[in-house]
Design a protein around this motif. Structure first.
Motif, PDB file in Angstrom:
ATOM      1  N   SER A  30       8.451  30.070  75.108  1.00 27.29           N
ATOM      2  CA  SER A  30       8.778  29.684  73.738  1.00 27.29           C
ATOM      3  C   SER A  30       8.507  30.797  72.737  1.00 27.29           C
ATOM      4  N   TRP A  31       8.025  31.903  73.200  1.00 19.57           N
ATOM      5  CA  TRP A  31       7.640  33.004  72.316  1.00 19.57           C
ATOM      6  C   TRP A  31       8.857  33.875  72.029  1.00 19.57           C
ATOM      7  N   GLY A  32       9.295  33.825  70.793  1.00 18.05           N
ATOM      8  CA  GLY A  32      10.475  34.590  70.420  1.00 18.05           C
ATOM      9  C   GLY A  32      10.271  35.321  69.115  1.00 18.05           C
ATOM     10  N   PRO A  33      11.344  35.669  68.417  1.00 21.77           N
ATOM     11  CA  PRO A  33      11.222  36.374  67.141  1.00 21.77           C
ATOM     12  C   PRO A  33      10.561  35.503  66.084  1.00 21.77           C
ATOM     13  N   ILE A  34       9.959  36.159  65.120  1.00 21.61           N
ATOM     14  CA  ILE A  34       9.434  35.491  63.937  1.00 21.61           C
ATOM     15  C   ILE A  34      10.303  35.924  62.752  1.00 21.61           C
ATOM     16  N   THR A  35      10.611  34.978  61.862  1.00 26.08           N
ATOM     17  CA  THR A  35      11.469  35.283  60.721  1.00 26.08           C
ATOM     18  C   THR A  35      10.673  35.136  59.434  1.00 26.08           C
ATOM     19  N   ILE A  36      10.548  36.240  58.700  1.00 26.37           N
ATOM     20  CA  ILE A  36       9.835  36.268  57.420  1.00 26.37           C
ATOM     21  C   ILE A  36      10.734  36.961  56.403  1.00 26.37           C
ATOM     22  N   ARG A  37      10.963  36.317  55.291  1.00 20.93           N
ATOM     23  CA  ARG A  37      11.804  36.874  54.233  1.00 20.93           C
ATOM     24  C   ARG A  37      13.176  37.278  54.772  1.00 20.93           C
ATOM     25  N   GLU A  38      13.711  36.377  55.594  1.00 22.07           N
ATOM     26  CA  GLU A  38      15.028  36.566  56.192  1.00 22.07           C
ATOM     27  C   GLU A  38      15.103  37.789  57.099  1.00 22.07           C
ATOM     28  N   ARG A  39      13.949  38.331  57.478  1.00 24.39           N
ATOM     29  CA  ARG A  39      13.899  39.446  58.417  1.00 24.39           C
ATOM     30  C   ARG A  39      13.358  38.935  59.749  1.00 24.39           C
ATOM     31  N   SER A  40      14.057  39.188  60.834  1.00 22.63           N
ATOM     32  CA  SER A  40      13.657  38.743  62.158  1.00 22.63           C
ATOM     33  C   SER A  40      12.935  39.878  62.869  1.00 22.63           C
ATOM     34  N   ILE A  41      11.736  39.569  63.379  1.00 22.48           N
ATOM     35  CA  ILE A  41      10.939  40.572  64.088  1.00 22.48           C
ATOM     36  C   ILE A  41      10.779  40.099  65.524  1.00 22.48           C
ATOM     37  N   ALA A  42      11.354  40.829  66.452  1.00 25.27           N
ATOM     38  CA  ALA A  42      11.358  40.432  67.853  1.00 25.27           C
ATOM     39  C   ALA A  42      10.027  40.741  68.511  1.00 25.27           C
ATOM     40  N   PRO A  43       9.670  40.031  69.579  1.00 28.08           N
ATOM     41  CA  PRO A  43       8.453  40.359  70.319  1.00 28.08           C
ATOM     42  C   PRO A  43       8.450  41.820  70.765  1.00 28.08           C
ATOM     43  N   GLY A  44       7.300  42.454  70.646  1.00 27.57           N
ATOM     44  CA  GLY A  44       7.170  43.840  71.051  1.00 27.57           C
ATOM     45  C   GLY A  44       7.665  44.848  70.038  1.00 27.57           C
ATOM     46  N   THR A  45       7.890  44.408  68.772  1.00 27.64           N
ATOM     47  CA  THR A  45       8.395  45.327  67.750  1.00 27.64           C
ATOM     48  C   THR A  45       7.576  45.229  66.467  1.00 27.64           C
ATOM     49  N   LYS A  46       7.767  46.244  65.592  1.00 28.13           N
ATOM     50  CA  LYS A  46       7.134  46.279  64.273  1.00 28.13           C
ATOM     51  C   LYS A  46       8.205  46.498  63.219  1.00 28.13           C
ATOM     52  N   GLU A  47       8.006  45.882  62.055  1.00 30.10           N
ATOM     53  CA  GLU A  47       8.944  46.044  60.940  1.00 30.10           C
ATOM     54  C   GLU A  47       8.161  46.218  59.645  1.00 30.10           C
ATOM     55  N   LYS A  48       8.729  47.039  58.734  1.00 31.52           N
ATOM     56  CA  LYS A  48       8.190  47.197  57.382  1.00 31.52           C
ATOM     57  C   LYS A  48       9.318  46.908  56.403  1.00 31.52           C
ATOM     58  N   PHE A  49       9.044  46.005  55.463  1.00 30.56           N
ATOM     59  CA  PHE A  49      10.066  45.671  54.482  1.00 30.56           C
ATOM     60  C   PHE A  49       9.375  45.178  53.217  1.00 30.56           C
TER      61      PHE A  49
END
Length: 347
Positions: A30-49
């Protein structure tokens, strides 16, 4: 209201009302992407926005950054917040270094970092938001309120649905310095355990003022602590490194990363504290005569205040047994100014 202002407000409100992702995800399936501020962050990744993805006149004051590391494996979500007071710089660097050192491939769970919530204050060295209000008295916020209330509302819209636990990073204020300490509502067992596991040696009891992020997060059911260390308007490497270690200790305790090294030593818990103030009519030039972390007894001399017009010297004495956990730096002081913060009643 201009079109750009309406768009900006709509973006902030969208951030505050973003759909929550269940924090109870425990199975790999059940572990998948997380969506924050319409930005999807996939498992094993990092995002800055940012809360505001484009430049407008107002966006320059409100473009709070959001950094997210989504682990490959399921786990809890730790939120690390810094720069609510724009002049408190140590926390912003603790947040940056913690995120930079986090490998999402080795992470179990999610790390959400807001490295400089008061973007305007951080850029200008100002404690307060553009409307001269204290952002840390404005949570959970109000979309129809002041600038501080709007920003607080948007930030809390990330904190409330996503955070399993929260660390808020601060320093002393207004020409004062703090011994490294973790502040927590000691009546909440979950939050107190996080405070103990941070590993700085001093835990100070207190629920925090109304409208502060820590207190409002606790009201929302999120165990939250504050790390306080050092002075405002300075980057102090010792306090920064100690803070990074503390955040990593909490990450290990929550299961986000493996523990590196031994468990932190037991902390001294001070359920109470009070300020020693300049007596009436004894203002002048203040100098401490002891260091942060000194244990004192009733009647001990803590510092002196010298009248520059008469050269008369007044001693500041301790009204009780305790430990100096915060104090003013040398400066001109007036009657009633808080010069020493004492923790007492250690458990």
């Amino acid at each position: 209201m201009s079109m750009h202002s309406r768009v900006l407000l709509a973006l902030l409100l969208a951030a505050a009302s973003a759909p929550a992702v269940a924090l109870a995800e425990t199975s790999a399936g059940s572990w998948g992407p997380i969506t924050i501020r319409e930005r999807s962050i996939a498992p094993g990744t990092k995002e800055k926005f940012s809360f505001v993805p484009f430049r407008t006149f107002e966006a320059g004051y409100l473009d709070t950054a959001i950094w997210v590391a989504r682990g490959r494996r399921p786990g809890k979500t730790l939120c690390v917040v810094a720069g609510i007071h724009g002049d408190e710089l140590n926390g912003t660097e603790i947040a940056r270094r913690t995120f930079a050192a986090t490998d999402p491939a080795a992470l179990s769970g999610t790390l959400i970092v807001l490295p400089a919530v008061n973007a305007f204050g951080f850029r200008t060295g100002n404690r307060y938001s553009p409307d001269r209000r204290d952002l840390n008295r404005s949570f959970p916020g109000d979309p129809d309120g002041s600038v501080a209330s709007i920003v607080a509302y948007a930030v809390f819209g990330v904190v409330r649905p996503f955070c399993s636990a929260l660390i808020d990073l601060h320093t002393g204020s207004f020409h004062r310095t703090n011994l490294p300490q973790v502040r927590v509502d000691v009546t909440n067992a979950r939050a107190l355990e996080i405070a103990r596991r941070f590993g700085v040696g001093i835990v100070l009891g207190g629920a925090g003022p109304r409208g502060s992020l820590r207190r409002e997060a606790m009201v929302a059911g999120i165990p939250a602590v504050i790390y306080e260390a050092g002075e405002p308007l300075r980057f102090q490497l010792d306090e920064i490194e100690r803070g990074v270690d503390g955040v990593r200790n909490v990450m290990a305790f929550l299961g986000l990363v493996p523990r590196a090294g031994a468990e932190p030593a037991p902390a001294r818990v001070y359920p109470r504290s009070s300020w020693v103030r300049v007596p009436l009519g004894q203002g002048g030039v203040f100098f401490p005569t002891l260091a942060l972390g000194t244990r004192v007894a009733t009647g001990d001399v803590l510092g002196t205040v010298t009248r520059p017009d008469t050269d008369e010297v007044h001693e500041i004495r301790s009204p009780r047994d305790g430990e100096v956990i915060g104090m003013a730096v040398p400066q001109v002081v007036l009657s009633g100014y808080g010069v020493f913060h004492l923790g007492y009643g250690a458990e």
